[in-house]
Design an enzyme around this catalytic site. Structure first.
Site, PDB file in Angstrom:
ATOM      1  CE1 TYR A 124      -3.380   2.837   1.246  1.00 19.64           C
ATOM      2  CE2 TYR A 124      -1.770   3.223   2.984  1.00 19.64           C
ATOM      3  CZ  TYR A 124      -2.885   3.608   2.286  1.00 19.64           C
ATOM      4  OH  TYR A 124      -3.518   4.783   2.624  1.00 19.64           O
TER       5      TYR A 124
HETATM    6  P1  NAP Z   1     -13.037   5.089   1.778  1.00 20.77           P
HETATM    7  O1  NAP Z   1     -14.215   5.486   2.590  1.00 20.77           O
HETATM    8  O2  NAP Z   1     -12.790   3.635   1.550  1.00 20.77           O
HETATM    9  O3  NAP Z   1     -13.153   5.834   0.353  1.00 20.77           O
HETATM   10  C1  NAP Z   1     -12.475   5.420  -0.776  1.00 20.77           C
HETATM   11  C2  NAP Z   1     -13.380   5.667  -1.970  1.00 20.77           C
HETATM   12  O4  NAP Z   1     -12.688   5.253  -3.170  1.00 20.77           O
HETATM   13  C3  NAP Z   1     -14.697   4.885  -1.915  1.00 20.77           C
HETATM   14  O5  NAP Z   1     -15.789   5.773  -2.006  1.00 20.77           O
HETATM   15  C4  NAP Z   1     -14.632   3.977  -3.126  1.00 20.77           C
HETATM   16  O6  NAP Z   1     -15.850   3.786  -3.783  1.00 20.77           O
HETATM   17  C5  NAP Z   1     -13.686   4.757  -4.027  1.00 20.77           C
HETATM   18  N1  NAP Z   1     -13.180   3.858  -5.057  1.00 20.77           N
HETATM   19  C6  NAP Z   1     -12.619   2.640  -4.879  1.00 20.77           C
HETATM   20  N2  NAP Z   1     -12.406   2.065  -6.081  1.00 20.77           N
HETATM   21  C7  NAP Z   1     -12.859   2.941  -7.016  1.00 20.77           C
HETATM   22  C8  NAP Z   1     -12.938   2.905  -8.430  1.00 20.77           C
HETATM   23  N3  NAP Z   1     -12.537   1.851  -9.133  1.00 20.77           N
HETATM   24  N4  NAP Z   1     -13.462   3.971  -9.093  1.00 20.77           N
HETATM   25  C9  NAP Z   1     -13.895   5.054  -8.382  1.00 20.77           C
HETATM   26  N5  NAP Z   1     -13.868   5.146  -7.042  1.00 20.77           N
HETATM   27  C10 NAP Z   1     -13.349   4.095  -6.373  1.00 20.77           C
HETATM   28  O7  NAP Z   1     -11.698   5.683   2.392  1.00 20.77           O
HETATM   29  P2  NAP Z   1     -11.503   6.942   3.376  1.00 20.77           P
HETATM   30  O8  NAP Z   1     -11.645   6.506   4.768  1.00 20.77           O
HETATM   31  O9  NAP Z   1     -12.325   8.077   2.857  1.00 20.77           O
HETATM   32  O10 NAP Z   1      -9.963   7.241   3.124  1.00 20.77           O
HETATM   33  C11 NAP Z   1      -9.557   7.804   1.897  1.00 20.77           C
HETATM   34  C12 NAP Z   1      -8.137   7.370   1.594  1.00 20.77           C
HETATM   35  O11 NAP Z   1      -7.243   7.894   2.587  1.00 20.77           O
HETATM   36  C13 NAP Z   1      -7.894   5.869   1.671  1.00 20.77           C
HETATM   37  O12 NAP Z   1      -8.289   5.224   0.515  1.00 20.77           O
HETATM   38  C14 NAP Z   1      -6.407   5.811   1.895  1.00 20.77           C
HETATM   39  O13 NAP Z   1      -5.752   5.746   0.644  1.00 20.77           O
HETATM   40  C15 NAP Z   1      -6.059   7.130   2.553  1.00 20.77           C
HETATM   41  N6  NAP Z   1      -5.506   6.958   3.915  1.00 20.77           N
HETATM   42  C16 NAP Z   1      -6.139   6.162   4.828  1.00 20.77           C
HETATM   43  C17 NAP Z   1      -5.629   6.037   6.127  1.00 20.77           C
HETATM   44  C18 NAP Z   1      -6.347   5.235   7.178  1.00 20.77           C
HETATM   45  O14 NAP Z   1      -5.930   5.300   8.365  1.00 20.77           O
HETATM   46  N7  NAP Z   1      -7.389   4.501   6.841  1.00 20.77           N
HETATM   47  C19 NAP Z   1      -4.476   6.730   6.477  1.00 20.77           C
HETATM   48  C20 NAP Z   1      -3.850   7.526   5.523  1.00 20.77           C
HETATM   49  C21 NAP Z   1      -4.397   7.636   4.250  1.00 20.77           C
HETATM   50  P3  NAP Z   1     -17.069   2.949  -3.137  1.00 20.77           P
HETATM   51  O15 NAP Z   1     -17.675   3.853  -2.114  1.00 20.77           O
HETATM   52  O16 NAP Z   1     -17.956   2.658  -4.287  1.00 20.77           O
HETATM   53  O17 NAP Z   1     -16.472   1.715  -2.517  1.00 20.77           O
END
Ligand code: NAP
Length: 206
Positions: A124
């Site tokens: 990742y």
């Molecule tokens: P999230 O709720 O999982 O949001 C990710 C979004 O990406 C979802 O709405 C998903 O769509 C969309 N997505 C996935 N595949 C796609 C595709 N093929 N085409 C278009 N959209 C797509 O994540 P979050 O909590 O908002 O976090 C955002 C990002 O922050 C994470 O993905 C990660 O990279 C980053 N981050 C996370 C952490 C952590 O502690 N979790 C820490 C640092 C950075 P669907 O709703 O349809 O599934």
């Protein structure tokens, strides 16, 4: 500015759309499922149905800035991390360049600067690293935000945004969304990269 939010149905993405809508900017929400459209249409937000795994150039119609908040999430395998977090971001950057987008704001992650050091989720962090490097070399004005661990706590409106944090930390998703929106419209945030955790600086003063 018309700001395309990629990953608009996500926890950060949705709050970014709401905050853009409440600002002087105009959000365009990109989602990948039909049933995700109405929540934004009810808010009066333009939506685009498009998938990072398919052709999504139609989402770039008259777009001034992009906030990329998509990610494959923890419940998929490493293949999807490469396809979405890395290749999806890279294609989104290419399209930003082709469509003369003024600013690309990339939601990355702490640890992406040196994935070799990672003990966990190495694939990742490599994917995030590759996307960050690609953006920096793209010629598109960039803003890269690398948050620590995301929580669902309510936002405090206060953060710590540093080139390099002294230690790992956490940050509410709501504050991440506020920072992305704030920096997207700030000329001084062009071609900069930061790490983001909770802290004492008002987001409005960043
Ligand atoms: P999230 O709720 O999982 O949001 C990710 C979004 O990406 C979802 O709405 C998903 O769509 C969309 N997505 C996935 N595949 C796609 C595709 N093929 N085409 C278009 N959209 C797509 O994540 P979050 O909590 O908002 O976090 C955002 C990002 O922050 C994470 O993905 C990660 O990279 C980053 N981050 C996370 C952490 C952590 O502690 N979790 C820490 C640092 C950075 P669907 O709703 O349809 O599934």
């Amino acid at each position: 500015m018309r700001v395309l939010v990629i990953g608009a149905n996500g926890s950060v993405g949705k709050q970014a759309v709401e905050k853009l809508k409440a600002s002087e900017h105009e959000p365009v929400a990109m989602v990948r499922k039909e049933e995700q459209l109405s929540q934004f249409e009810e808010m009066g937000v333009q939506t685009v149905l498009a998938d990072l795994e398919k052709d999504f150039e139609k989402a770039y119609d008259e777009i001034d800035a992009v906030i990329f908040a998509a990610g494959s999430g923890p419940n998929t395998g490493p293949d999807k991390t490469i396809i979405i977090d890395q290749e999806g971001a890279i294609e989104a950057i290419d399209l930003a360049k082709k469509n003369q987008v003024e600013r690309f704001v990339l939601l990355s992650s702490m640890g992406a600067d040196n994935p070799k050091d990672a003990e966990k989720i190495k694939h990742y962090l490599y994917a995030k690293h590759r996307a960050d490097v690609y953006l920096k070399n793209s010629g598109v004005d960039y803003t890269i935000v690398r948050p620590g661990g995301l929580t669902d706590d309510p936002g405090t409106g206060k953060v710590s945004l540093e080139k390099k944090q002294a230690s790992f930390g956490q940050i509410p998703r709501e504050d991440v969304a506020s920072v992305l929106v704030h920096l997207a419209g700030k000329p001084e945030a062009a071609n900069k990269q930061w790490e983001l955790i909770e802290g004492d600086t008002a987001i409005s003063e960043l």
